[in-house]
Design an enzyme around this catalytic site. Structure first.
Site, mmCIF file in Angstrom:
data_model
loop_
_atom_site.group_PDB
_atom_site.id
_atom_site.type_symbol
_atom_site.label_atom_id
_atom_site.label_comp_id
_atom_site.label_asym_id
_atom_site.label_seq_id
_atom_site.Cartn_x
_atom_site.Cartn_y
_atom_site.Cartn_z
ATOM 1 C CE LYS A 8 0.531 5.474 7.131
ATOM 2 N NZ LYS A 8 0.453 6.034 5.782
ATOM 3 N NE ARG A 11 -2.752 1.113 2.400
ATOM 4 C CZ ARG A 11 -2.090 0.684 3.475
ATOM 5 N NH1 ARG A 11 -2.059 1.418 4.569
ATOM 6 N NH2 ARG A 11 -1.449 -0.459 3.450
HETATM 7 N N1 PMM Z 1 0.653 3.582 4.013
HETATM 8 C C1 PMM Z 1 1.220 2.388 4.201
HETATM 9 C C2 PMM Z 1 1.238 1.421 3.174
HETATM 10 N N2 PMM Z 1 0.691 1.685 1.971
HETATM 11 N N3 PMM Z 1 -0.448 3.164 0.534
HETATM 12 C C3 PMM Z 1 -0.994 4.367 0.297
HETATM 13 N N4 PMM Z 1 -1.507 4.637 -0.914
HETATM 14 N N5 PMM Z 1 -1.033 5.331 1.269
HETATM 15 C C4 PMM Z 1 -0.518 5.135 2.512
HETATM 16 O O1 PMM Z 1 -0.572 6.061 3.343
HETATM 17 C C5 PMM Z 1 0.086 3.872 2.795
HETATM 18 C C6 PMM Z 1 0.102 2.895 1.755
HETATM 19 C C7 PMM Z 1 1.845 2.071 5.518
HETATM 20 O O2 PMM Z 1 0.886 1.776 6.486
HETATM 21 P P1 PMM Z 1 0.516 0.266 6.971
HETATM 22 O O3 PMM Z 1 1.703 -0.302 7.664
HETATM 23 O O4 PMM Z 1 -0.663 0.436 7.820
HETATM 24 O O5 PMM Z 1 0.185 -0.551 5.740
#
Ligand code: PMM
Length: 280
Positions: A219, A259
Site C-alpha cells: 500500500k 492479505r
Molecule cells: N485492500 C484492497 C482490496 N481488498 N480487502 C480486505 N479485506 N482488506 C484490504 O486491506 C483490502 C481488500 C486493496 O488492495 P489491492 O489493490 O492490493 O487489492
C-alpha cells in the site's frame, strides 16, 4: 451446518493471496486482467502455499471508478470457478450482493466485502443464507472522494468503535460469530499516519474478539519507507520488504490473517515468527 468453516491453519496466520482481475488496481493493475492470466496467477499463489485466494474485479484504489455489475461478473466468475474447481479455498472480494451470490454459486466459500456490508445491504443476506465466512472491513465510502474522509479524532478508537458497531449489526443479521472476520482497512479513507497508528495498536483491534485480517501489502504508505523527503515514492513492487515487516508485526499481534501479494515471502516471515515463539 452448511457453509465452509473459517480457514485456520494450525499454528499460524492464514495467508490470503491477492488475485486482482482489474485493469487499474494500484498494486498489480492490469497484470492479471485476462481470465487465463488471473487463473495462472492464482495457481502460482496456491503453489507458493496460499491458504486462500482472494479474487476481486473492482479496483478500490483511491479515486477509482466502479465497474458495471456485468463487467465485474465477467471479470471474476471464470477465475473463481477455475480456481475452486482446482480445490482452492476462494474468497470473493466484492461489495455487490449479486457478485457474491454468483461467486458462491461457482465455488467461492468466503465473502470479502471492503465495505463491511454497507455498500449493498443485500450482501449480508447472501452471506447469512450461505452461512459462509465474511470479512468485514472498515470503510467510509466508495473510492471516489475516499481520501477526503480520512479525518479522525483518534483513529484507533474511531476504527475500533466503527468495527464494533459493524460486528454487532452483522451478528444480529445472522452472520455466524466464528465466521466473521474484521479488518481495519489500511489505506481506505486513511492517510499514512492513520495506517501506522493502526498497525501500532493492532492489539486493540484483536481485542474486539473477532478474527482480524490485515491488508497492508504494497500500500501507498509503505512507498515512503526509507525514502528521503522529496524523493519519489517506491513503486508498489518495491514495497515487499516493508510489507513483510508489517506481516511480522501483525502476526505477533495475534491477527487471524494477512492479505498479501507475495505469498512465499509471507510464509517465510511467519515461519520465523513461529520459530522465535517456540523458543520463548
Ligand atoms: N485492500 C484492497 C482490496 N481488498 N480487502 C480486505 N479485506 N482488506 C484490504 O486491506 C483490502 C481488500 C486493496 O488492495 P489491492 O489493490 O492490493 O487489492
Amino acid at each position: 451446518m452448511t457453509g465452509h468453516p473459517l480457514p485456520t491453519p494450525a499454528g499460524r496466520c492464514v495467508v490470503l493471496g491477492v488475485v486482482n482481475v482489474t485493469p487499474d488496481s494500484f498494486s498489480d493493475g492490469g497484470d492479471w486482467f485476462e481470465p487465463e492470466a488471473a487463473i495462472a496467477h492464482g495457481r502460482a499463489l496456491l503453489a507458493a502455499g496460499a491458504d486462500v485466494v482472494d479474487v476481486g474485479g473492482e479496483s478500490t484504489r483511491p479515486g477509482a471508478e466502479r465497474p458495471t455489475l456485468d463487467e465485474e461478473l465477467r471479470r471474476v466468475l471464470p477465475v473463481v470457478e477455475a480456481l475452486a474447481a482446482d480445490g482452492a479455498v476462494v474468497s470473493i472480494d466484492t461489495m455487490r450482493a449479486s457478485v457474491a451470490a454468483a461467486a458462491l454459486g461457482v465455488g467461492a466459500v468466503v465473502v470479502n466485502d471492503v465495505s463491511g456490508g454497507l455498500a449493498d445491504s443485500e450482501l449480508v443476506e447472501v452471506v447469512v443464507a450461505a452461512q459462509c465466512p465474511m470479512i468485514a472491513m472498515h470503510w467510509r465510502g466508495h473510492s471516489v472522494g475516499m481520501q477526503q474522509r480520512a479525518a479522525y479524532g483518534d483513529v484507533v478508537a474511531d476504527v475500533c468503535a466503527a468495527l464494533a458497531s459493524r460486528r454487532d449489526a452483522l451478528l444480529a443479521a445472522g452472520v455466524l460469530p466464528d465466521r466473521l472476520v474484521l479488518d481495519p482497512g489500511l489505506g481506505f479513507a486513511k492517510n499514512a499516519e492513520h495506517n501506522w497508528a493502526l498497525l501500532a495498536h493492532l492489539d486493540a483491534l484483536v481485542a474486539l474478539g473477532q478474527p482480524l485480517l490485515v491488508g497492508a501489502s504494497r500500500k501507498t504508505f509503505l512507498g515512503r519507507v526509507g525514502v528521503p523527503d522529496g524523493a519519489p515514492a517506491r513503486p508498489p513492487r518495491d514495497r515487499e520488504n516493508a510489507t513483510t515487516a508489517t506481516s511480522v508485526i501483525a502476526a505477533q499481534a495475534g491477527v487471524w490473517g494477512l492479505r498479501v501479494h507475495d505469498v512465499a515471502g509471507t510464509l517465510d516471515a511467519l515461519a520465523v515468527v513461529d520459530l522465535v515463539e517456540a523458543h520463548r
